[in-house]
Design a protein around this motif. Sequence first.
Motif, short mmCIF file in Angstrom:
data_model
loop_
_atom_site.label_atom_id
_atom_site.label_comp_id
_atom_site.label_asym_id
_atom_site.label_seq_id
_atom_site.Cartn_x
_atom_site.Cartn_y
_atom_site.Cartn_z
N PHE A 117 0.91 -1.19 0.00
CA PHE A 117 0.15 0.00 0.19
C PHE A 117 0.90 1.26 -0.03
CE2 PHE A 117 -2.34 -3.21 2.63
CZ PHE A 117 -3.56 -3.21 1.47
N LEU A 118 0.66 2.23 -0.92
CA LEU A 118 1.34 3.29 -1.00
C LEU A 118 0.42 4.62 -1.11
CD1 LEU A 118 4.15 4.64 -1.46
CD2 LEU A 118 3.86 4.51 -3.61
N ASP A 119 0.17 4.98 0.04
CA ASP A 119 -0.79 6.34 0.12
C ASP A 119 -0.03 7.17 1.11
OD1 ASP A 119 -2.88 8.17 0.21
OD2 ASP A 119 -4.03 7.04 1.75
N PRO A 120 1.00 8.09 0.41
CA PRO A 120 1.91 8.89 1.04
C PRO A 120 1.28 10.28 1.04
CG PRO A 120 2.61 8.78 -1.28
CD PRO A 120 1.57 7.66 -1.12
N PRO A 121 2.18 11.23 1.94
CA PRO A 121 1.59 12.57 2.04
C PRO A 121 1.46 13.08 0.52
CG PRO A 121 3.10 12.34 3.86
CD PRO A 121 3.00 11.04 2.81
N TYR A 122 0.44 13.86 0.17
CA TYR A 122 0.34 14.87 -1.00
C TYR A 122 1.27 15.75 -1.22
CZ TYR A 122 -4.11 12.14 -1.97
OH TYR A 122 -5.26 11.51 -2.03
N ARG A 123 1.68 16.14 -2.42
CA ARG A 123 2.52 17.19 -2.83
C ARG A 123 4.00 17.24 -2.15
NH1 ARG A 123 -2.58 18.34 -3.24
NH2 ARG A 123 -3.10 18.91 -1.11
N ALA A 124 4.56 15.98 -2.19
CA ALA A 124 5.75 15.63 -1.39
C ALA A 124 6.79 14.86 -2.50
CB ALA A 124 5.76 15.21 -0.15
N GLY A 125 5.97 14.60 -3.53
CA GLY A 125 6.86 13.71 -4.50
C GLY A 125 7.32 12.14 -4.18
N TRP A 126 6.33 11.56 -3.17
CA TRP A 126 6.75 10.45 -2.60
C TRP A 126 6.71 9.36 -3.66
CZ3 TRP A 126 9.78 9.68 1.10
CH2 TRP A 126 10.01 10.73 2.31
N VAL A 127 5.44 9.41 -4.23
CA VAL A 127 5.25 8.40 -5.17
C VAL A 127 6.43 8.05 -6.42
CG1 VAL A 127 3.89 7.68 -7.33
CG2 VAL A 127 2.80 8.44 -5.04
N GLU A 128 6.86 9.20 -6.80
CA GLU A 128 8.16 9.33 -7.76
C GLU A 128 9.40 8.57 -6.95
OE1 GLU A 128 4.98 11.74 -9.00
OE2 GLU A 128 5.78 11.75 -7.14
N LYS A 129 9.59 9.03 -5.48
CA LYS A 129 10.68 8.56 -4.96
C LYS A 129 10.53 7.26 -4.76
CE LYS A 129 10.95 13.06 -2.47
NZ LYS A 129 10.76 13.76 -1.27
N MET A 130 9.40 6.65 -4.23
CA MET A 130 9.29 5.35 -4.01
C MET A 130 9.08 4.37 -5.44
SD MET A 130 9.23 5.18 -0.79
CE MET A 130 8.91 3.52 -0.44
N ALA A 131 8.74 4.89 -6.15
CA ALA A 131 8.44 4.10 -7.53
C ALA A 131 9.43 3.17 -8.09
CB ALA A 131 8.16 5.11 -8.66
N PRO A 132 10.87 3.56 -8.07
CA PRO A 132 11.65 2.58 -8.46
C PRO A 132 12.11 1.26 -7.39
CG PRO A 132 12.58 4.98 -8.68
CD PRO A 132 11.39 4.86 -7.82
N LEU A 133 11.69 1.55 -6.26
CA LEU A 133 11.79 0.46 -5.38
C LEU A 133 10.65 -0.65 -5.27
CD1 LEU A 133 13.10 2.57 -2.19
CD2 LEU A 133 14.24 1.48 -3.99
N LEU A 134 9.60 -0.03 -5.67
CA LEU A 134 8.28 -1.14 -5.56
C LEU A 134 8.34 -2.23 -6.11
CD1 LEU A 134 5.67 1.91 -6.05
CD2 LEU A 134 6.40 0.91 -3.89
N PRO A 135 8.87 -2.38 -7.33
CA PRO A 135 9.05 -4.03 -7.90
C PRO A 135 9.85 -4.82 -7.17
CG PRO A 135 9.08 -2.26 -9.84
CD PRO A 135 9.29 -1.50 -8.59
N GLY A 136 10.68 -4.10 -6.44
CA GLY A 136 11.70 -5.02 -5.71
C GLY A 136 11.01 -5.66 -4.36
N LEU A 137 10.00 -5.06 -4.05
CA LEU A 137 9.29 -5.29 -2.72
C LEU A 137 8.26 -6.47 -3.03
CD1 LEU A 137 8.49 -1.67 -1.37
CD2 LEU A 137 10.34 -3.26 -0.68
N LEU A 138 7.79 -6.84 -4.09
CA LEU A 138 6.88 -7.58 -4.40
C LEU A 138 7.30 -9.12 -4.93
CD1 LEU A 138 4.95 -5.35 -7.04
CD2 LEU A 138 4.44 -5.84 -4.80
N THR A 139 6.20 -10.15 -4.24
CA THR A 139 6.44 -11.48 -4.67
C THR A 139 6.07 -11.27 -6.20
OG1 THR A 139 4.12 -11.68 -4.24
CG2 THR A 139 5.69 -12.21 -2.36
N GLU A 140 6.44 -12.56 -6.71
CA GLU A 140 6.11 -12.89 -8.34
C GLU A 140 4.67 -12.25 -8.48
OE1 GLU A 140 6.86 -12.95 -12.08
OE2 GLU A 140 8.43 -13.47 -10.40
N ASP A 141 3.56 -12.60 -7.81
CA ASP A 141 2.16 -12.00 -8.13
C ASP A 141 1.71 -10.82 -7.37
OD1 ASP A 141 1.99 -14.30 -10.03
OD2 ASP A 141 1.32 -15.57 -8.57
#
Length: 177
Positions: A117-141
């Motif tokens: 779940f990624l629901d960060p504070p708004y207007r702080a660029g968190w989605v863009e900062k977290m985006a490169p790391l997200l695939p590495g957190l996930l199981t295959e599915d």
Amino acid sequence: MSRIRIVGGEWRSRLIDVSTVKGLRPTPDRVRETLFNWLGQDLRGKCCLDLFAGSGALGFEAASRGADKVTMIEQDAVAFGALQSNAKTLQAARVQLVRGDALKFARSAGPSHDVVFLDPPYRAGWVEKMAPLLPGLLTEDGVVYVEAEHEIENIERLTRIKQGRAGQVYYSLFAKA
């Protein structure tokens, strides 16, 4: 302090306290209902990670629906205190609370999460900062739920599979590409 209700699962209709922290905005009931319709009502066997736990609405909702483990990350001391109090009240044994920086946590966590779940504070660029790391957190599915103040169409190495909007809230579900 205000309160919100858990919309489904074991703790359905139970209220959790939400601390008064600047920028904290719990995911609305209608959006949580949609999200858990997408994910399925039964999360048994799933490992979930709530990177910006805030009110805990998403993480407690996942635990209420049987997730084996829910890790909630929150940096703000007041919000973290409310999470601890709610976890104790709910006797949420499958919930692990971590007070710390979500970006640092994501850098060190492995690919063991079925739902992030990624629901960060708004207007702080968190989605863009977290985006490169997200695939590495996930199981295959595994999947990533993203909530933001604007539409998120693309996250590198992930494919958007569902999307919605409720008022000012844009939300999407992503899976590995």
